[in-house]
Design a protein around this motif. Sequence first.
Motif, PDB file in Angstrom:
ATOM      1  N   ASP A 213       0.858  -1.178   0.000  1.00  0.00           N
ATOM      2  CA  ASP A 213       0.000   0.000   0.000  1.00  0.00           C
ATOM      3  C   ASP A 213       0.900   1.235   0.000  1.00  0.00           C
ATOM      4  OD1 ASP A 213      -2.316   1.399  -0.072  1.00  0.00           O
ATOM      5  OD2 ASP A 213      -3.234   0.366   1.616  1.00  0.00           O
ATOM      6  N   TYR A 214       0.382   2.334  -0.490  1.00  0.00           N
ATOM      7  CA  TYR A 214       1.223   3.524  -0.599  1.00  0.00           C
ATOM      8  C   TYR A 214       0.368   4.771  -0.464  1.00  0.00           C
ATOM      9  CZ  TYR A 214      -0.556   3.240  -5.422  1.00  0.00           C
ATOM     10  OH  TYR A 214      -1.368   3.137  -6.530  1.00  0.00           O
ATOM     11  N   THR A 215       1.022   5.855  -0.122  1.00  0.00           N
ATOM     12  CA  THR A 215       0.346   7.141  -0.022  1.00  0.00           C
ATOM     13  C   THR A 215       0.389   7.822  -1.382  1.00  0.00           C
ATOM     14  OG1 THR A 215       1.027   7.379   2.291  1.00  0.00           O
ATOM     15  CG2 THR A 215       0.340   9.380   1.126  1.00  0.00           C
ATOM     16  N   ASP A 216      -0.747   8.244  -1.873  1.00  0.00           N
ATOM     17  CA  ASP A 216      -0.802   8.884  -3.188  1.00  0.00           C
ATOM     18  C   ASP A 216      -0.046  10.206  -3.197  1.00  0.00           C
ATOM     19  OD1 ASP A 216      -2.027   7.504  -5.322  1.00  0.00           O
ATOM     20  OD2 ASP A 216      -3.974   7.661  -4.325  1.00  0.00           O
ATOM     21  N   THR A 217       0.572  10.489  -4.324  1.00  0.00           N
ATOM     22  CA  THR A 217       1.279  11.741  -4.582  1.00  0.00           C
ATOM     23  C   THR A 217       0.780  12.268  -5.918  1.00  0.00           C
ATOM     24  OG1 THR A 217       3.064  10.689  -5.828  1.00  0.00           O
ATOM     25  CG2 THR A 217       3.320  10.800  -3.420  1.00  0.00           C
ATOM     26  N   PRO A 218       1.106  13.495  -6.272  1.00  0.00           N
ATOM     27  CA  PRO A 218       0.729  13.981  -7.610  1.00  0.00           C
ATOM     28  C   PRO A 218       1.224  13.054  -8.723  1.00  0.00           C
ATOM     29  CG  PRO A 218       1.438  15.809  -6.252  1.00  0.00           C
ATOM     30  CD  PRO A 218       1.704  14.571  -5.454  1.00  0.00           C
ATOM     31  N   GLU A 219       2.394  12.430  -8.519  1.00  0.00           N
ATOM     32  CA  GLU A 219       2.936  11.538  -9.546  1.00  0.00           C
ATOM     33  C   GLU A 219       2.112  10.263  -9.668  1.00  0.00           C
ATOM     34  OE1 GLU A 219       5.636  10.304 -12.551  1.00  0.00           O
ATOM     35  OE2 GLU A 219       5.100  12.236 -11.651  1.00  0.00           O
ATOM     36  N   THR A 220       1.743   9.644  -8.548  1.00  0.00           N
ATOM     37  CA  THR A 220       0.945   8.411  -8.634  1.00  0.00           C
ATOM     38  C   THR A 220      -0.453   8.711  -9.183  1.00  0.00           C
ATOM     39  OG1 THR A 220       0.188   8.597  -6.330  1.00  0.00           O
ATOM     40  CG2 THR A 220       2.188   7.314  -6.758  1.00  0.00           C
TER      41      THR A 220
END
Length: 466
Positions: A213-220
């Motif tokens: 799982d990951y934290t969304d960023t503008p790139e993702t």
Amino acid sequence: MQQSEIEFTSSYPSAFGSAQQGPALPEDDDSDWLTSEKDRFFESWRVPVGKAANAVVRRVLNQIQRYEEMNQLRDRKRTQVVQSNFETTVRAIVCDMLHCVITGHTDGVAISRSHRQTTAKSRYKAAFIGKTLPDILDLMASPELSLITQEIGYRDPHATRDQLTKIWPGETLERLATEHDVQIGDIRFRAPAECVILKSTKKGFWDSSQLIDYTDTPETKRKRLEVRQINEWLSGAQIEFDYKRAPVEQPVDIYDRHLRRIFTRRSFTSGGRLFGGFWQRLKREHRTGLLIQGERVCELDYGQIAPRLLYSYAGRKPPEADIYTLPEFANDPKKEMWRKGIKSLMNAVTFMEKPITRKPKGTKDSLPADHSAEELVGMLRRLHPGIAPYFETGIGHHLQFLESQILVEVLMLARTRGIIALPIHDAVIIPSSRTEEVKEIMLSVSEKQTGLIVPVSKKEWGIGLH
């Protein structure tokens, strides 16, 4: 970037619809994502769209309701939310089992009954899957209903992964599929599934990478938007399969077009290839049956893209001669055979992170027996001194990311020009009439992103193609 691992007990890619079938790719970390047809995972995102499939789902739900009432299995009625999740879960299982019946898949579907998995909150898992999943499976597998059959999974203390439960369509479901004449187009894939996947690093040969799982960023978010736009474009495309031109044993699910972009080794600059889509699982000889907008197709692919990307990464100019042809074998009658093996060896030296002491799997007949792996790697180092320092450093995972960036941009540009392009890693399948246009796109994108013009070759299949 903050990342946190999902605490899954199983080392399988997912038990709830995140896996795709297809040929394994041993040179990359995504190999356990692409599984064989004999190792398919439960796909929770299938839904009924045709009258026949919807009729089967309704009959199954009615049968379950009557069975519960007759056997007084419930003390009280389910709440509205619980009932909705129950029905949605049953529907997903029915649709995936119907898909097995239609496509002739008889080797079972892997699914986890683990409480830890069924209750975990994850961007990869359908929200309706919950702790009652094992009860639903047991209910559907009861002899009186015979909707599915199952082999319960178990923890193997001598293995690096648990044995997941496997399920098959039961006699009742097979009969209902026949009675209602359910066809492949009656079941489709629902879009909400996560299409940007992050996986962990494998700990060894026998290990399978985990979903992260990951934290969304503008790139993702940007990457997800790109994949969703590509998926939306392909979902409405006129894509057909001509069984007369390419006879296959089982129906081809031409509606399976959902792509996922898979990043590896806990990094969004590792891997990144697009996986999914029925065309990726077609054998090469069967691609002649593909029709896009009623037209025969061809394949355009980048030539020797991985080593060329490595040359670009190293700030060097690649040689004009063939990258995979060793001068030591220039006059050898088997030089074409050796070239195939050297290509596999080149892949290995970019993906490995330690000195290679054995020849890559599957190269027994395509590499000369009188030369060891170390000797052949030495020949590659002498042929490519400009990139040799990157050998056996694991750089291949990043090269794969660079390749994926190129392919995604090619697809996005093709989309803006109204061209249907089906990706297969470093290649695209397109209508033959758009060859020159797509070739120009591919050449310009490779030059823009790498500073090099990566050559593009054309492949066609079938009688009458040239």
